[in-house]
Design an enzyme around this catalytic site. Structure first.
Site, PDB file in Angstrom:
ATOM      1  N   GLU A   1     -79.380  -6.229  -7.096  1.00 17.36           N
ATOM      2  CA  GLU A   1     -79.943  -6.986  -5.966  1.00 17.36           C
ATOM      3  C   GLU A   1     -80.048  -6.140  -4.708  1.00 17.36           C
ATOM      4  O   GLU A   1     -79.220  -5.268  -4.471  1.00 17.36           O
ATOM      5  CB  GLU A   1     -79.026  -8.181  -5.654  1.00 17.36           C
TER       6      GLU A   1
ATOM      7  N   CYS B   1     -79.924  -4.052   2.527  1.00 15.61           N
ATOM      8  CA  CYS B   1     -78.615  -3.959   1.888  1.00 15.61           C
ATOM      9  C   CYS B   1     -78.871  -3.602   0.424  1.00 15.61           C
ATOM     10  O   CYS B   1     -79.618  -4.304  -0.264  1.00 15.61           O
ATOM     11  CB  CYS B   1     -77.922  -5.315   2.018  1.00 15.61           C
TER      12      CYS B   1
ATOM     13  N   CYS C   1     -69.507  -4.144 -10.968  1.00 10.15           N
ATOM     14  CA  CYS C   1     -68.449  -3.471 -10.205  1.00 10.15           C
ATOM     15  C   CYS C   1     -67.149  -3.622 -10.968  1.00 10.15           C
ATOM     16  O   CYS C   1     -66.932  -4.628 -11.646  1.00 10.15           O
ATOM     17  CB  CYS C   1     -68.333  -4.127  -8.824  1.00 10.15           C
TER      18      CYS C   1
ATOM     19  N   CYS D   1     -62.203  -7.466  -6.956  1.00 12.41           N
ATOM     20  CA  CYS D   1     -61.825  -8.302  -5.799  1.00 12.41           C
ATOM     21  C   CYS D   1     -62.025  -9.778  -6.171  1.00 12.41           C
ATOM     22  O   CYS D   1     -63.065 -10.145  -6.719  1.00 12.41           O
ATOM     23  CB  CYS D   1     -62.641  -7.943  -4.566  1.00 12.41           C
TER      24      CYS D   1
ATOM     25  N   CYS E   1     -65.219 -11.960  -5.002  1.00  6.55           N
ATOM     26  CA  CYS E   1     -66.539 -11.332  -5.035  1.00  6.55           C
ATOM     27  C   CYS E   1     -67.286 -11.621  -6.341  1.00  6.55           C
ATOM     28  O   CYS E   1     -66.742 -11.456  -7.436  1.00  6.55           O
ATOM     29  CB  CYS E   1     -66.371  -9.831  -4.844  1.00  6.55           C
TER      30      CYS E   1
ATOM     31  N   CYS F   1     -74.837 -10.955  -1.924  1.00  6.77           N
ATOM     32  CA  CYS F   1     -75.070 -10.161  -3.129  1.00  6.77           C
ATOM     33  C   CYS F   1     -74.182 -10.529  -4.306  1.00  6.77           C
ATOM     34  O   CYS F   1     -73.077 -10.990  -4.143  1.00  6.77           O
ATOM     35  CB  CYS F   1     -74.896  -8.696  -2.810  1.00  6.77           C
TER      36      CYS F   1
END
Ligand code: SAH
Length: 347
Positions: free
Chosen positions: A90, A103, A110, A114, A117, A335
């Site tokens: 994205e 962005c 990832c 976290c 997220c 995102c």
């Protein structure tokens, strides 16, 4: 395997052209075309033979716009891009008075884990190449038909976990004859890979460093950000101070406000005390972000009043803080959510 041409710098392009007897100066022309999103077929000042050679020797792919949402409120544009192997990432273009900001993502997924997220829900599928990071800027700029002035590396992925490609991306995006975006207009956000922050300080790129802090004690940070178990807050803030001392660039701290977990007046006081311990007398800034409620995390936003109280406590303590303006609220512009939704559909 073919070389990916968008990841190549001008010197490498020159070498490539030289390898089949084409003149070196053509490299700059090709570089300029590529960074404007132009395919080999349309490079009108490059001979057909050279274009054919390039397409045999190299690989060129611009992201496919799989989904695009434009905010009716503020013109924010959100893209879901499909890469050559079908990976989805994205990018978001935000319209400000001082220009357009994008962005961008640095990885497909990832692995930082976290808790709040959406990008990390299904782990990391793969790193993006420098060319793939750059191609988001190129494709979005071409699509909106306006220049992109600022870049924030705050999309999907942990940029410092894909260090080599990110550094090459920075070289490419700042190159004269390409997009030529100044390093002062680029910021990189990290959850805190301390060894890479030190390496970044030694590079020639005076970009702004943004730190995803989100807590003021190790216990609380480790609970929501696993990286904190590897590098504690003290190590992280010492690295930030070294970054500032070396580059002179003001550090920016991101602090996601999560109701009751880290947004009480006591948390605000602790945060101010912590930051002033390392940054008294030097400029730094705190960006407060009301948590975006990702269904899987169960975290909630506090009231507007609690956010304002948090800001005033920071300010009374001498800490500069602003609440992040929420752009594209009607298009789910934060995102990681589109990628996650689309992964769930195919699972
Ligand atoms: N990996 C990098 C960059 C990507 S995240 C980093 O950690 O900084 C970009 C920013 O959005 C980070 O500050 C991140 O902590 C924050 N963020 C992620 N999920 C969020 C959510 N649900 N609500 C608010 N902010 C969030």
């Amino acid at each position: 395997m073919k070389t990916e041409i968008l990841s190549m710098n001008i010197a490498e392009l020159e070498e490539l052209l030289n390898s089949f007897g084409e003149k070196k100066y053509k490299a700059k022309q090709i570089f300029a075309w590529l960074h404007r999103g132009v395919g080999f077929d349309e490079m009108s000042d490059i001979s057909k033979a050279t274009r054919e050679k390039l397409s045999t020797l190299t690989f060129l792919y611009y992201p496919e716009i799989r989904q695009k949402y434009v905010s009716a409120i503020d013109g924010t544009v959100k893209y879901l891009f499909a890469m050559h192997d079908g990976q989805l990432i994205e990018s978001v273009v935000m319209r400000y008075k001082h220009g357009n900001s994008i962005c961008i993502s640095s990885q497909a997924g990832c692995r930082m884990g976290c808790k709040f997220c959406a990008s990390t829900l299904n782990g990391r599928a793969r790193d993006l190449s420098a060319g793939e990071i750059l191609s988001q800027v190129i494709t979005a700029q071409k699509d909106i038909g306006e220049r992109i002035d600022n870049i924030v590396m705050m999309g999907i992925g942990e940029p410092l976990d894909n260090y080599k490609s990110v550094i090459r991306f920075l070289e490419l995006v700042g190159a004269k004859g390409g997009l030529n975006i100044g390093y002062r207009h680029i910021s990189l956000s990290t959850c805190g890979l301390v060894d890479k922050i030190d390496r970044l300080a030694d590079e020639e790129f005076p970009i702004t460093l943004s730190i995803s802090l989100h807590a003021s004690s190790d216990d609380e940070r480790s609970e929501i950000m696993p990286i904190n178990k590897k590098w504690h807050i003290d190590e992280l803030l010492c690295a930030c101070r070294r970054y500032f001392d070396k580059t002179g660039r003001r550090i920016s701290f991101e602090y996601t406000l999560i109701h009751t977990k880290n947004d009480t007046p006591a948390h605000a006081k602790k945060l101010a005390k912590l930051l002033l311990k390392y940054f008294k007398g030097v400029p730094f800034h705190v960006n407060l972000i009301p948590v975006n409620e990702v269904a899987e995390s169960g975290f909630k936003q506090g009231s507007e009043k609690s956010i304002q109280t948090f800001i005033s406590i920071l300010e009374q303590s001498g800490v500069n803080a602003t609440k992040r303006r929420r752009l594209g609220s009607d298009i789910n512009a934060s995102c990681g959510q589109l990628r996650a939704e689309n992964a769930n559909k195919t699972n």
